[in-house]
Every structure is written in structure tokens, then in C-alpha cells.
Scaffold this active site. Sequence first.
Site, PDB file in Angstrom:
ATOM      1  N   HIS A 294      42.175  57.480  33.671  1.00  0.00           N
ATOM      2  CA  HIS A 294      42.814  57.212  34.960  1.00  0.00           C
ATOM      3  C   HIS A 294      44.317  57.126  34.818  1.00  0.00           C
ATOM      4  O   HIS A 294      44.803  56.555  33.858  1.00  0.00           O
ATOM      5  CB  HIS A 294      42.389  55.822  35.449  1.00  0.00           C
ATOM      6  CG  HIS A 294      41.056  55.800  36.077  1.00  0.00           C
ATOM      7  ND1 HIS A 294      40.887  55.760  37.429  1.00  0.00           N
ATOM      8  CD2 HIS A 294      39.818  55.816  35.534  1.00  0.00           C
ATOM      9  CE1 HIS A 294      39.595  55.747  37.691  1.00  0.00           C
ATOM     10  NE2 HIS A 294      38.920  55.789  36.564  1.00  0.00           N
ATOM     11  N   HIS A 337      39.459  45.377  37.036  1.00  0.00           N
ATOM     12  CA  HIS A 337      40.749  44.891  36.557  1.00  0.00           C
ATOM     13  C   HIS A 337      41.133  43.532  37.126  1.00  0.00           C
ATOM     14  O   HIS A 337      40.547  43.032  38.085  1.00  0.00           O
ATOM     15  CB  HIS A 337      41.860  45.909  36.828  1.00  0.00           C
ATOM     16  CG  HIS A 337      42.096  46.202  38.284  1.00  0.00           C
ATOM     17  ND1 HIS A 337      41.262  46.978  39.025  1.00  0.00           N
ATOM     18  CD2 HIS A 337      43.091  45.832  39.111  1.00  0.00           C
ATOM     19  CE1 HIS A 337      41.729  47.084  40.251  1.00  0.00           C
ATOM     20  NE2 HIS A 337      42.838  46.390  40.344  1.00  0.00           N
ATOM     21  N   GLU A 343      46.933  42.229  45.710  1.00  0.00           N
ATOM     22  CA  GLU A 343      46.559  43.493  46.345  1.00  0.00           C
ATOM     23  C   GLU A 343      45.880  43.225  47.681  1.00  0.00           C
ATOM     24  O   GLU A 343      44.764  42.715  47.720  1.00  0.00           O
ATOM     25  CB  GLU A 343      45.580  44.260  45.447  1.00  0.00           C
ATOM     26  CG  GLU A 343      46.089  44.520  44.043  1.00  0.00           C
ATOM     27  CD  GLU A 343      45.041  45.225  43.184  1.00  0.00           C
ATOM     28  OE1 GLU A 343      44.051  45.751  43.747  1.00  0.00           O
ATOM     29  OE2 GLU A 343      45.200  45.234  41.957  1.00  0.00           O
ATOM     30  N   HIS A 367      42.834  40.736  47.064  1.00  0.00           N
ATOM     31  CA  HIS A 367      42.545  40.371  45.689  1.00  0.00           C
ATOM     32  C   HIS A 367      43.834  39.788  45.136  1.00  0.00           C
ATOM     33  O   HIS A 367      44.795  40.514  44.897  1.00  0.00           O
ATOM     34  CB  HIS A 367      42.055  41.580  44.893  1.00  0.00           C
ATOM     35  CG  HIS A 367      40.803  42.170  45.487  1.00  0.00           C
ATOM     36  ND1 HIS A 367      40.640  43.500  45.735  1.00  0.00           N
ATOM     37  CD2 HIS A 367      39.655  41.558  45.905  1.00  0.00           C
ATOM     38  CE1 HIS A 367      39.438  43.695  46.274  1.00  0.00           C
ATOM     39  NE2 HIS A 367      38.823  42.542  46.387  1.00  0.00           N
ATOM     40  N   HIS A 373      38.403  42.011  40.125  1.00  0.00           N
ATOM     41  CA  HIS A 373      37.695  42.814  41.125  1.00  0.00           C
ATOM     42  C   HIS A 373      37.422  44.198  40.559  1.00  0.00           C
ATOM     43  O   HIS A 373      37.886  44.541  39.477  1.00  0.00           O
ATOM     44  CB  HIS A 373      38.470  42.873  42.438  1.00  0.00           C
ATOM     45  CG  HIS A 373      39.866  43.397  42.303  1.00  0.00           C
ATOM     46  ND1 HIS A 373      40.888  42.640  41.810  1.00  0.00           N
ATOM     47  CD2 HIS A 373      40.400  44.601  42.590  1.00  0.00           C
ATOM     48  CE1 HIS A 373      42.000  43.350  41.796  1.00  0.00           C
ATOM     49  NE2 HIS A 373      41.731  44.550  42.258  1.00  0.00           N
TER      50      HIS A 373
HETATM   51 FE   LIG Z   1      42.842  46.354  42.466  1.00  0.00          FE
END
Ligand SMILES: [Fe+2]
Length: 445
Positions: A294, A337, A343, A367, A373
Site C-alpha cells: 500500500h 492501523h 480521522e 477514529h 481501526h
Molecule cells: Fe484510518
Amino acid sequence: NTEGRCKYLSGFGNEFSSEDPRCPGSLPEGQNNPQVCPYGLYAEQLSGSAFTCPRPTNKRSWLYRILPSVRHKPYTAMHCGNLTEKWDEVEPDPNQLRWMPFTIPKSSEKKVDFVTGLHTLCGAGDTKSRNGIGIHMFTCNTSMVDRCFNNSDGDFLIVPQQGEILITTEFGKMMVEPNEICVIQQGMRFSVNVFGETRGYVLEVYGAHFELPDLGPIGANGLANPRDFLTPVAWYEDREVATGYTVINKYQGKLFSSQQVFSPFNVVAWHGNYTPYKYNLDNFMVINCVAFDHADPSIFTVLTAKSSRPGVAMADFVIFPPRWGVADHTFRPPYYHRNCMSEFMGLIKGHYEAKEEGFQPGGGTLHSMMTPHGPDRDCFEKSSTALLKPERVADGTMAFMFESSFSMAVTKWGLETCQRLDKSYYQCWEPLRKHFDPNWRPSKQ
Ligand SMILES: [Fe+2]
Ligand SMILES: *[C@@H]1O[C@H](CO)[C@@H](O)[C@H](O)[C@H]1NC(C)=O
Ligand SMILES: *[C@@H]1O[C@H](CO)[C@@H](O)[C@H](O)[C@H]1NC(C)=O
Ligand SMILES: *[C@@H]1O[C@H](CO)[C@@H](O)[C@H](O)[C@H]1NC(C)=O
């Protein structure tokens, strides 16, 4: 629909010039502040940065208007509704939070316009020291009539989710539809017309303006390209309002109203690099991994409001647009993560890949700092066994994130009053089960 009447200039933060075509030659030539302006207009400067800011961040515009803004009665405090800058109304809550779609008032119940329909969900920092952010929801059903909003505290990044909005500003008119966003910077007066039940998200930043992120090794092109940002062209009305035109000023987190006898949208010509603008999210040029693993979600940054610490944003506006997923031997959904940033996510339309259920258009999730999460169980199981071939991701969907380096507080409205908090959110991770096998050995080729 008045889209036909809205015309735009293209570019990001350019030095633009615009005059209403009804008054050719209204923009003074060769100087900003002539002894007498063409057409008998007043010159007024709107400064968006300290006078002495370095050139790349220096922002100001000159407005040539029928009457100057200062011609108004004193401001008096008005009722703030659910708009607040009090970050200690309720105890801190580090849990993963998810909200069902926020309720839009039905016009049969009561008339709510953009300003009265603003509700603060979360935020941090302080308008007075010019360092902080607020995240608001707006839900409304009525246009602002002879009322405009002037935010002395910060910039509004507006994300309409349901219903197009026609925004009249001192610089001209913008039609903004869901899947487009607009930015109204500090001190720019604007009024919002709606055409039905309307809902959206607002990211407010105090003390910084949104910029395009640096591109580093990506090079000169990509992500949000400057030419796709649109600034309205000059438009004025010479309208007297005997019954009173109300200017609502958001100042140090509180609302104040003041009366004047004319429309504030009386700017015949303007020039400068400090303007409102809009952007269509479909124009975002998505960069992504074409081998394995990623890239971090920072590759999806549309706009950033920098803090004074290098590389750290007060807030980033990030989107997750339709794209191809092609990574080989990779768990493709967002990884699990914990993040030193907060966020907040919203959904404009469609379904978000990491959570097919529960997270709905017009709702949200938060979050918070270091709160874990990631994908729910279904997503994990499916994606761990999926046959990896190139496939479309997020078609028909537009999720976005306001990511902030502030540890945000949630308001009483967010946790209680709005009654949209989904108390079962944590349960989407409860079914995650162990796959650990101590007898597992690497297979011999
Ligand atoms: Fe996130
Ligand atoms: C605050 O929001 C709630 C629910 O969203 C609404 O019922 C209430 O009228 C609002 N309060 C004020 C003072 O506007
Ligand atoms: C609008 O806000 C600016 C500060 O951003 C303030 O200087 C100005 O007086 C306000 N004007 C009106 C008419 O509300
Ligand atoms: C508000 O909502 C009602 C009910 O959905 C709708 O009939 C009406 O046209 C809307 N009002 C405005 C100003 O859009």
C-alpha cells in the site's frame, strides 16, 4: 437551476481579475486604490494573510463595490444553535465513533437555513490563538433570504452530500453539487440557496488556508491539478433592503448579527489571489500502487491546511475515489492501523470498501488519535482469500476523510443531542477471530 449563470475562472490561488460584464472598465487600471474609482465604486482590500507573509503565502484581494462593508449597524450577539467552540462540554471519548446519517429537518416542521442548520460535531484548538479546527454538519431545507454569513474565525471547506447549493459570494456565484467541494476563506461573505433537503459536511480551519499538497517525486502533475479549481466571476446586485439585510459574523466561536440596508453582494469588479473556489472530485488524478503493498492514504490528499510544524497538517482533505486495485499478493483493503492523527470520515455516496454495512452516505465516523481501526470481519475474510486480479474499487462511491493532527473533542450535540450515534459500532470488529497456527511452516519450493 441557475448553473447557466455561474461562470468561473480556472486555476488555484492565481492572481485573478474579474469585472461584471454590465460594467466594462470597472476594474481600475494600473493601481489598486485610485483617488476616484470607475463608476463611483469604493475600493476595499480583503487580506487573507499577514501583510508581510512571503510571496507564496501572501493572499489578498481588492474589491470594488457600491458601498464599503463597513456601512453596517453594530453587531449584537445572536443565538448559536448547535454551533460551538466549547471542547469540554462532555467528557472525552476515545472510542471508535460512528454516526448514522444526520437528520435533515423537514420544512413542514420548521425552516432551517445553512447557518441555523450548522451543528458542530467535533474539533480542537482555539480561534483566538489562530490554531485549531472544527468539523460541522449542515442540514437545511430553506435558502438564506437577506442573510449572509461572514466567518471571522477561519476557512470553510464545504462538502455537500445531498442537494446542490448555490453560493453567492462577494466574488460571484458558485453552484456546488454533491461530489464537488468548495472553499470559502476567512472573511468572505456568502449566502446559501438550497433546492430541497440538503446535507453536507464542513471542515473549518482557524489560522491557515488550504493549499495543494507538494508532490515530491510524483512530479509536476497529478492528484488535484490547479486548473480544475474554479473561482466565480464578478457578479453584483445593487439592491436596497428596506427591511434590513442581516450579516451574521462568526467571531471567536460565537455568532453576531448586524443590520444594513443593502445587499452585501455589491462588488462590481475585483482582482487578487484570495478568493472562494470550487473543485469537482471527479477531476482528481488518482495515484496508487501498481506492484504490491500500500501507499499511505496521503496519496489521496486533495487539499491541506498546514500547521507550523514541517510535514504536519492542521487538517488534510483526503478522498477515496473510484480506481483500479491491482496490487499482487497483497491484502488490498486499508490496513489495520493506529494513527497519531485523528480521522473523521464521511460518505458522499456509495459504499466504503472496508465496511459495507453501517457506514452510510450522510453519516460519519471518527477514529481518534491512536484508536485502533480497520476492516471488519467480512472484509478481512473476503479479502484474505480473494483471487487477486485487476478490479475496480469504489465505483459509484465517494468517501472522504478530514485528517487532523489535533486530538479532537466531540461536542454534546455529537455524542448526545443529535441522537445519531451508533452505539453498536465496535461490534463490527468483535467477530474477528484468531488464525494463528503455531505449527505453520514456510512451504518448501
Ligand atoms: Fe484510518
Ligand atoms: C440542536 O440540534 C437538535 C437536533 O439536531 C435540534 O433539535 C435542536 O433544535 C438544535 N438546537 C438549537 C438550539 O438549534
Ligand atoms: C467580516 O469579517 C471580517 C474579518 O474576517 C471583519 O473584518 C469584517 O468586519 C466582517 N464584515 C462584516 C460586514 O461582517
Ligand atoms: C423542504 O422539504 C420539503 C419536504 O421534503 C419539500 O417539499 C420542500 O420543497 C423543501 N423546501 C425547500 C425550500 O427546498
